[in-house]
Scaffold this motif. Structure first.
Motif, PDB file in Angstrom:
ATOM      1  N   SER A   5       0.821  -1.214   0.000  1.00  0.00           N
ATOM      2  CA  SER A   5       0.000   0.000   0.000  1.00  0.00           C
ATOM      3  C   SER A   5       0.861   1.273   0.000  1.00  0.00           C
ATOM      4  O   SER A   5       0.447   2.293  -0.556  1.00  0.00           O
ATOM      5  CB  SER A   5      -0.974   0.000   1.178  1.00  0.00           C
ATOM      6  OG  SER A   5      -0.276  -0.151   2.381  1.00  0.00           O
ATOM      7  N   LYS A   6       2.075   1.194   0.580  1.00  0.00           N
ATOM      8  CA  LYS A   6       2.966   2.363   0.598  1.00  0.00           C
ATOM      9  C   LYS A   6       3.356   2.719  -0.838  1.00  0.00           C
ATOM     10  O   LYS A   6       3.337   3.887  -1.239  1.00  0.00           O
ATOM     11  CB  LYS A   6       4.199   2.034   1.437  1.00  0.00           C
ATOM     12  CG  LYS A   6       4.949   3.233   1.916  1.00  0.00           C
ATOM     13  CD  LYS A   6       5.848   2.903   3.112  1.00  0.00           C
ATOM     14  CE  LYS A   6       6.812   4.045   3.345  1.00  0.00           C
ATOM     15  NZ  LYS A   6       8.097   3.835   2.678  1.00  0.00           N
ATOM     16  N   GLU A   7       3.668   1.677  -1.592  1.00  0.00           N
ATOM     17  CA  GLU A   7       4.050   1.864  -3.005  1.00  0.00           C
ATOM     18  C   GLU A   7       2.897   2.492  -3.798  1.00  0.00           C
ATOM     19  O   GLU A   7       3.111   3.353  -4.655  1.00  0.00           O
ATOM     20  CB  GLU A   7       4.367   0.487  -3.586  1.00  0.00           C
ATOM     21  CG  GLU A   7       5.412   0.480  -4.674  1.00  0.00           C
ATOM     22  CD  GLU A   7       5.610  -0.934  -5.196  1.00  0.00           C
ATOM     23  OE1 GLU A   7       5.388  -1.136  -6.396  1.00  0.00           O
ATOM     24  OE2 GLU A   7       5.957  -1.830  -4.412  1.00  0.00           O
ATOM     25  N   VAL A   8       1.675   2.051  -3.486  1.00  0.00           N
ATOM     26  CA  VAL A   8       0.503   2.601  -4.190  1.00  0.00           C
ATOM     27  C   VAL A   8       0.387   4.089  -3.875  1.00  0.00           C
ATOM     28  O   VAL A   8       0.168   4.906  -4.775  1.00  0.00           O
ATOM     29  CB  VAL A   8      -0.800   1.856  -3.780  1.00  0.00           C
ATOM     30  CG1 VAL A   8      -2.011   2.444  -4.494  1.00  0.00           C
ATOM     31  CG2 VAL A   8      -0.691   0.371  -4.061  1.00  0.00           C
ATOM     32  N   GLY A   9       0.580   4.447  -2.607  1.00  0.00           N
ATOM     33  CA  GLY A   9       0.521   5.856  -2.202  1.00  0.00           C
ATOM     34  C   GLY A   9       1.602   6.661  -2.891  1.00  0.00           C
ATOM     35  O   GLY A   9       1.346   7.755  -3.414  1.00  0.00           O
ATOM     36  N   GLU A  10       2.814   6.118  -2.917  1.00  0.00           N
ATOM     37  CA  GLU A  10       3.954   6.840  -3.498  1.00  0.00           C
ATOM     38  C   GLU A  10       3.815   7.027  -5.015  1.00  0.00           C
ATOM     39  O   GLU A  10       4.424   7.930  -5.587  1.00  0.00           O
ATOM     40  CB  GLU A  10       5.255   6.104  -3.169  1.00  0.00           C
ATOM     41  CG  GLU A  10       5.709   6.370  -1.735  1.00  0.00           C
ATOM     42  CD  GLU A  10       6.756   5.384  -1.227  1.00  0.00           C
ATOM     43  OE1 GLU A  10       7.083   5.466  -0.032  1.00  0.00           O
ATOM     44  OE2 GLU A  10       7.221   4.536  -2.018  1.00  0.00           O
ATOM     45  N   ALA A  11       3.030   6.179  -5.645  1.00  0.00           N
ATOM     46  CA  ALA A  11       2.832   6.305  -7.101  1.00  0.00           C
ATOM     47  C   ALA A  11       2.076   7.593  -7.438  1.00  0.00           C
ATOM     48  O   ALA A  11       2.096   8.055  -8.584  1.00  0.00           O
ATOM     49  CB  ALA A  11       2.090   5.091  -7.636  1.00  0.00           C
ATOM     50  N   ALA A  12       1.422   8.191  -6.428  1.00  0.00           N
ATOM     51  CA  ALA A  12       0.716   9.479  -6.563  1.00  0.00           C
ATOM     52  C   ALA A  12      -0.120   9.545  -7.848  1.00  0.00           C
ATOM     53  O   ALA A  12      -0.018  10.509  -8.610  1.00  0.00           O
ATOM     54  CB  ALA A  12       1.733  10.632  -6.509  1.00  0.00           C
ATOM     55  N   ILE A  13      -0.913   8.558  -8.060  1.00  0.00           N
ATOM     56  CA  ILE A  13      -1.726   8.500  -9.282  1.00  0.00           C
ATOM     57  C   ILE A  13      -2.874   9.502  -9.198  1.00  0.00           C
ATOM     58  O   ILE A  13      -3.572   9.588  -8.180  1.00  0.00           O
ATOM     59  CB  ILE A  13      -2.265   7.070  -9.487  1.00  0.00           C
ATOM     60  CG1 ILE A  13      -1.098   6.159  -9.849  1.00  0.00           C
ATOM     61  CG2 ILE A  13      -3.363   7.010 -10.543  1.00  0.00           C
ATOM     62  CD1 ILE A  13      -1.427   4.710  -9.853  1.00  0.00           C
ATOM     63  N   LYS A  14      -3.034  10.281 -10.283  1.00  0.00           N
ATOM     64  CA  LYS A  14      -4.143  11.239 -10.337  1.00  0.00           C
ATOM     65  C   LYS A  14      -5.406  10.481 -10.729  1.00  0.00           C
ATOM     66  O   LYS A  14      -5.440   9.836 -11.778  1.00  0.00           O
ATOM     67  CB  LYS A  14      -3.843  12.320 -11.371  1.00  0.00           C
ATOM     68  CG  LYS A  14      -3.089  13.472 -10.793  1.00  0.00           C
ATOM     69  CD  LYS A  14      -3.296  14.729 -11.627  1.00  0.00           C
ATOM     70  CE  LYS A  14      -2.985  15.941 -10.781  1.00  0.00           C
ATOM     71  NZ  LYS A  14      -3.216  17.172 -11.493  1.00  0.00           N
ATOM     72  N   VAL A  15      -6.406  10.584  -9.897  1.00  0.00           N
ATOM     73  CA  VAL A  15      -7.645   9.869 -10.201  1.00  0.00           C
ATOM     74  C   VAL A  15      -8.638  10.848 -10.807  1.00  0.00           C
ATOM     75  O   VAL A  15      -8.993  11.846 -10.175  1.00  0.00           O
ATOM     76  CB  VAL A  15      -8.235   9.237  -8.913  1.00  0.00           C
ATOM     77  CG1 VAL A  15      -9.496   8.455  -9.229  1.00  0.00           C
ATOM     78  CG2 VAL A  15      -7.207   8.335  -8.255  1.00  0.00           C
ATOM     79  N   PRO A  16      -9.082  10.590 -12.055  1.00  0.00           N
ATOM     80  CA  PRO A  16     -10.031  11.523 -12.675  1.00  0.00           C
ATOM     81  C   PRO A  16     -11.355  11.571 -11.910  1.00  0.00           C
ATOM     82  O   PRO A  16     -11.726  10.603 -11.258  1.00  0.00           O
ATOM     83  CB  PRO A  16     -10.246  10.946 -14.081  1.00  0.00           C
ATOM     84  CG  PRO A  16      -9.422   9.719 -14.195  1.00  0.00           C
ATOM     85  CD  PRO A  16      -8.780   9.431 -12.886  1.00  0.00           C
ATOM     86  N   GLN A  17     -12.029  12.707 -12.011  1.00  0.00           N
ATOM     87  CA  GLN A  17     -13.345  12.850 -11.374  1.00  0.00           C
ATOM     88  C   GLN A  17     -14.314  11.860 -12.010  1.00  0.00           C
ATOM     89  O   GLN A  17     -14.293  11.653 -13.212  1.00  0.00           O
ATOM     90  CB  GLN A  17     -13.886  14.263 -11.607  1.00  0.00           C
ATOM     91  CG  GLN A  17     -13.194  15.335 -10.784  1.00  0.00           C
ATOM     92  CD  GLN A  17     -13.683  15.345  -9.338  1.00  0.00           C
ATOM     93  OE1 GLN A  17     -14.689  14.734  -9.028  1.00  0.00           O
ATOM     94  NE2 GLN A  17     -12.959  16.037  -8.481  1.00  0.00           N
ATOM     95  N   LEU A  18     -15.131  11.263 -11.188  1.00  0.00           N
ATOM     96  CA  LEU A  18     -16.134  10.341 -11.723  1.00  0.00           C
ATOM     97  C   LEU A  18     -17.436  10.593 -10.973  1.00  0.00           C
ATOM     98  O   LEU A  18     -17.467  10.529  -9.741  1.00  0.00           O
ATOM     99  CB  LEU A  18     -15.653   8.897 -11.501  1.00  0.00           C
ATOM    100  CG  LEU A  18     -16.497   7.790 -12.087  1.00  0.00           C
ATOM    101  CD1 LEU A  18     -16.543   7.887 -13.612  1.00  0.00           C
ATOM    102  CD2 LEU A  18     -15.918   6.432 -11.689  1.00  0.00           C
ATOM    103  N   LYS A  19     -18.475  10.909 -11.735  1.00  0.00           N
ATOM    104  CA  LYS A  19     -19.753  11.190 -11.083  1.00  0.00           C
ATOM    105  C   LYS A  19     -20.461   9.864 -10.791  1.00  0.00           C
ATOM    106  O   LYS A  19     -20.742   9.094 -11.716  1.00  0.00           O
ATOM    107  CB  LYS A  19     -20.617  12.043 -12.021  1.00  0.00           C
ATOM    108  CG  LYS A  19     -21.145  13.269 -11.322  1.00  0.00           C
ATOM    109  CD  LYS A  19     -22.101  14.031 -12.210  1.00  0.00           C
ATOM    110  CE  LYS A  19     -22.973  14.932 -11.388  1.00  0.00           C
ATOM    111  NZ  LYS A  19     -22.415  16.140 -10.931  1.00  0.00           N
ATOM    112  N   ILE A  20     -20.676   9.612  -9.508  1.00  0.00           N
ATOM    113  CA  ILE A  20     -21.376   8.363  -9.154  1.00  0.00           C
ATOM    114  C   ILE A  20     -22.815   8.753  -8.806  1.00  0.00           C
ATOM    115  O   ILE A  20     -23.103   9.183  -7.695  1.00  0.00           O
ATOM    116  CB  ILE A  20     -20.685   7.657  -7.976  1.00  0.00           C
ATOM    117  CG1 ILE A  20     -19.193   7.476  -8.254  1.00  0.00           C
ATOM    118  CG2 ILE A  20     -21.412   6.357  -7.615  1.00  0.00           C
ATOM    119  CD1 ILE A  20     -18.652   6.119  -8.441  1.00  0.00           C
ATOM    120  N   GLU A  21     -23.700   8.631  -9.775  1.00  0.00           N
ATOM    121  CA  GLU A  21     -25.108   8.966  -9.518  1.00  0.00           C
ATOM    122  C   GLU A  21     -25.941   7.705  -9.670  1.00  0.00           C
ATOM    123  O   GLU A  21     -25.949   7.090 -10.729  1.00  0.00           O
ATOM    124  CB  GLU A  21     -25.570  10.042 -10.507  1.00  0.00           C
ATOM    125  CG  GLU A  21     -25.397  11.411  -9.911  1.00  0.00           C
ATOM    126  CD  GLU A  21     -25.805  12.536 -10.835  1.00  0.00           C
ATOM    127  OE1 GLU A  21     -26.328  12.252 -11.937  1.00  0.00           O
ATOM    128  OE2 GLU A  21     -25.572  13.687 -10.473  1.00  0.00           O
TER     129      GLU A  21
END
Ligand code: KG4
Ligand code: ZN
Length: 365
Positions: A348-364
């Protein structure tokens, strides 16, 4: 003292509503495993064969008792497991119509879970293993939740799994039967625990339609009848920053993007599995489906009654391990239950360090 009929005597009718193969009394040519589950508040057992046929199943739920005390009292859970385990195992074997001597192995949850509950299942199983002279397969409860989908659907490794239950909230990449990479886990309590607390605060046990339902199930049941626009409820963590590694939204979305970026999952048709008690919730499934549609993934969930704790998932995990030749014990000396036990290798540390930008997603929904 264990009393097991040599040829199981009582033939029970299979319970209704199964969408998976249930073949009591079928002629068996395959490996057969008896699975035993007592990690929390369900005493459950099942007999499953190598092809995924459920030959017999029985379950005793303690939900009603624990609802009255406002939560699980471990000593009460232990006593109820003790009172029911012999009967439940006998019922599962009887329904399967196999002789206990025809079992290939006995698989039992030994981790993680409530110490007092795990202890009952383990000591019962070890006696049975000694009596029947069968191999023993220790099972990790969360691994069993994760692999249940391979009993109901044709799913190859690797796949991503979101495990949401009363005790856990885990995101993991499943690379093999006992090969898990932990990508992330909840910041605080598990979603099922939270739903149970909310239900308790709302005294849903007093609602005539919900008196025997778990908190999560009661909330889903009543929410279907409610007016969703009555209150303006903001999504959780909506004010958290999303543009750095501390971003707190879209965690499952981030896990999908991370796995694709590292080629840990195929670019197209990657599979996200949701399992554990809370994954039986159709609102949660719908939200996840919006996410998988947006990321060209496929969402798969076991049927609700296989998402909550059951003996089938334990027996099936035993079959998976038997087929892969992993963790089959012929000597049970020194085997212990483990109330706390991580899932897989924590990256999980590696996942955090990857600093991936997550696009906005509308969950309706
Ligand atoms: O996997 P599970 O049976 O036991 C654990 O391993 O914890 O999950 C039990 C949790 C409980 O907290 C219960 O309230 C929740 O799953 N649950 C649900 C639903 N059915 C059970 N949560 C939301 N919607 C449901 N339909
Ligand atoms: Zn569970």
């Amino acid at each position: 003292m264990l009393i097991l009929n040599k040829t199981a005597g009582v033939f029970l009718k299979p319970s209704k509503g199964k969408s998976f193969n249930f073949h009591p009394g079928t002629l068996f040519l395959h490996k057969i495993v008896l699975g035993i589950e007592t990690s929390c508040d369900d005493t459950a057992a099942a007999v499953v064969d190598e092809t995924g046929n459920v030959l017999g199943e029985a379950i005793h739920s303690q939900t009603e008792v624990h609802l009255k005390t406002g939560g699980i009292v471990p000593a009460v859970a232990q006593q109820l497991h003790r009172d029911n385990i012999q009967r439940i195992v006998q019922e599962a074997l009887s329904a399967s119509r196999i002789s206990p001597s025809d079992l290939s192995a006995i698989a039992t949850t030994i981790k993680p879970g409530l110490a007092l509950s795990l202890g009952v299942g383990l000591s019962f199983s070890l006696q049975l293993v000694g009596q029947l002279k069968k191999p023993f397969i220790p099972i990790h409860h969360m691994e069993a939740h994760a692999l249940t989908i391979r009993l109901t659907n044709k799913v190859e490794f690797p796949f991503l799994v979101l495990l949401i239950s009363g005790g856990h909230c885990l995101l993991a990449l499943v690379q093999g039967v006992s090969d898990f990479l932990l990508l992330g886990k909840s910041l605080d309590i598990a979603p099922g625990d939270m739903l149970d607390k909310v239900a308790r605060r709302l005294s849903l046990i007093k609602h005539p339609e919900c008196s025997t339902m778990s908190g999560g199930k009661a909330i889903e049941h009543l929410a279907k009848q409610g007016n969703r626009f009555h209150f303006d409820i903001k999504p959780p963590l909506h004010r958290a920053k999303t543009n750095n590694e501390k971003g707190k939204r879209g965690r499952t979305h981030r896990a999908i993007l991370f796995c694709k970026q590292r080629d840990l999952l195929p670019q197209n048709n990657a599979v996200l599995v949701a399992s554990g008690g809370v994954a039986s919730n159709f609102y949660v499934r719908r939200a996840l489906e919006i996410l998988t549609n947006a990321t060209q993934c496929t969402l798969l969930c076991p049927p609700p009654r296989l998402c909550t704790d059951n003996g089938i998932m334990i027996a099936w995990n035993g079959i998976e391990r038997l087929r892969a030749g992993l963790g089959i014990l012929h000597d049970i000396e020194g085997i212990r239950y483990e109330p706390k036990c991580p899932l897989g290798v924590d990256i999980s540390k590696e996942v955090g360090e990857a600093a991936i930008k997550v696009p906005q997603l509308k969950i309706e929904i």
